[in-house]
Every structure is written in C-alpha cells, then in structure tokens.
Design an enzyme around this catalytic site. Structure first.
Site, short mmCIF file in Angstrom:
data_model
loop_
_atom_site.label_atom_id
_atom_site.label_comp_id
_atom_site.label_asym_id
_atom_site.label_seq_id
_atom_site.Cartn_x
_atom_site.Cartn_y
_atom_site.Cartn_z
N CYS A 1 -30.53 -8.15 -14.95
CA CYS A 1 -30.05 -7.72 -13.88
C CYS A 1 -30.39 -8.78 -12.79
CB CYS A 1 -30.45 -6.29 -13.55
SG CYS A 1 -32.22 -5.94 -13.34
N ARG B 1 -32.41 -1.96 -12.93
CA ARG B 1 -31.61 -1.56 -14.16
C ARG B 1 -32.05 -2.31 -15.60
NH1 ARG B 1 -26.72 -4.09 -11.06
NH2 ARG B 1 -28.25 -5.40 -10.29
N ASP C 1 -25.83 -1.29 -8.78
CA ASP C 1 -26.99 -1.64 -8.31
C ASP C 1 -27.45 -0.43 -7.49
OD1 ASP C 1 -29.42 -2.59 -7.10
OD2 ASP C 1 -28.81 -4.22 -6.16
P1 4NP Z 1 -32.23 -4.62 -9.98
O1 4NP Z 1 -32.24 -4.10 -8.66
O2 4NP Z 1 -31.16 -5.95 -10.24
O3 4NP Z 1 -31.66 -3.58 -10.93
O4 4NP Z 1 -33.65 -4.86 -10.38
C1 4NP Z 1 -32.51 -4.70 -7.47
C2 4NP Z 1 -33.93 -5.12 -7.28
C3 4NP Z 1 -34.04 -5.84 -6.17
C4 4NP Z 1 -33.07 -6.37 -5.36
C5 4NP Z 1 -31.96 -6.13 -5.83
C6 4NP Z 1 -31.60 -5.36 -6.83
N1 4NP Z 1 -33.43 -7.11 -4.11
O5 4NP Z 1 -32.60 -7.33 -3.36
O6 4NP Z 1 -34.68 -7.43 -4.18
#
Ligand code: 4NP
Length: 157
Positions: A9, A15, A127
C-alpha cells in the site's frame, strides 16, 4: 513450491500490514507456513519502522488479528523474492509498475480487488487513513475476503 506474497500500500501502516496479519493467521491456522510466506511494504518510506496505525491495530485486534509488522519501503529485490506483489489501489499498482526491473517482474503485480468475491464491484481497497471507524471495518472486510481467495488459489496450485 512455496508461494511468497507481498502486500503493498502507500504507507505500510494501514492496509498492507492488515492484509499481512490476516493472511499470516490464515496460513498458520491451516498449518501452511511451509507453503506460503507473507510480508508487506509501502511505496512511501515516511513511516519506516512504525507499527501499524493504532486505529487499524485496534480494529484488527477486535477480529482476532495481532498486527506486529514494522513498516518498510518496497525495494527492487522484492520483485525477485516474491511471486506475487498485491497492490491495494491503482496508485500503488502504478508505482509498483514503475519500480519493476523487468517485464517478468511486472507480471508478478496484482490488484487486491482481483481476489474480491462479495466486494467484486470494488476496483481498489480504499485508503482508510482519513476515514472514521467504518472505513477500517470496510477495509478489513475486503482484506479477509481477498486473503481467503488468495490462499484458496495458492493451495490449489
Ligand atoms: P496505508 O495508509 O497506505 O494503508 O498504510 C496510509 C498511511 C499513511 C499515509 C497515507 C495512507 N500518509 O499519508 O502518511
């Protein structure tokens, strides 16, 4: 032959570590640790070393999954080690495509939505980072479904 699966991800704190924890538990419960290896990574390095987001850890724990993964960025060697790199959304998919060192490596990239059954109308895992609790529950529903289907295909092959 052992199947090696890497979930990918953006941040590797919501995720993909949840998918990692879910499939890992399914593999352990079925005694398949010799046949299936699971890991996760993010395309963005900003959360390197962190545990999953506490909202995701809590939501997953309520379903019986203990998430202990430490975030790391995806690297070129991952295309050698793993048989499948499973992207959560289109952006992750395209980033992996750009990182892939060869046409063979590109063939290892999949979308998690390819393994949905009840959520087949979705093209991505949304997300949840800026969402409320329901966003995390929806993600976990999708990941449980996708992981069950991935494992079913691994066992069949
Ligand atoms: P992930 O969620 O991609 O599912 O781990 C996110 C975690 C952090 C960020 C965006 C999405 N961020 O912008 O820091």
């Amino acid at each position: 032959m052992k199947q090696r699966i890497l979930f990918v991800c953006l941040g590797n704190i919501c995720r993909s570590p949840a998918a990692d924890g879910i499939l890992r538990q399914m593999v352990e419960r079925r005694g398949l640790t010799e046949s299936v290896e699971v890991d996760s990574a993010g395309t963005y390095a900003g959360h390197t070393g962190e545990l999953p987001d506490s909202r995701m850890r809590n939501a997953a724990y309520a379903r019986g999954y203990v998430l202990t993964h430490r975030a790391r960025q995806v690297r070129e060697e991952d295309f050698e080690r793993f048989d499948m790199l499973v992207a959560m959304d289109d952006s992750n998919y395209h980033n992996l495509f750009r990182l892939a060192p060869s046409p063979e490596a590109r063939e290892k990239i999949f979308r998690m939505s390819e393994f949905f059954t009840a959520h087949a109308d979705w093209s991505h895992v949304p997300d949840p980072y800026y969402e409320g609790h329901e966003g995390f529950e929806l993600v976990l529903d999708m990941l449980e479904e996708g992981c069950a289907e991935i494992l079913r295909r691994c066992v069949e092959e």
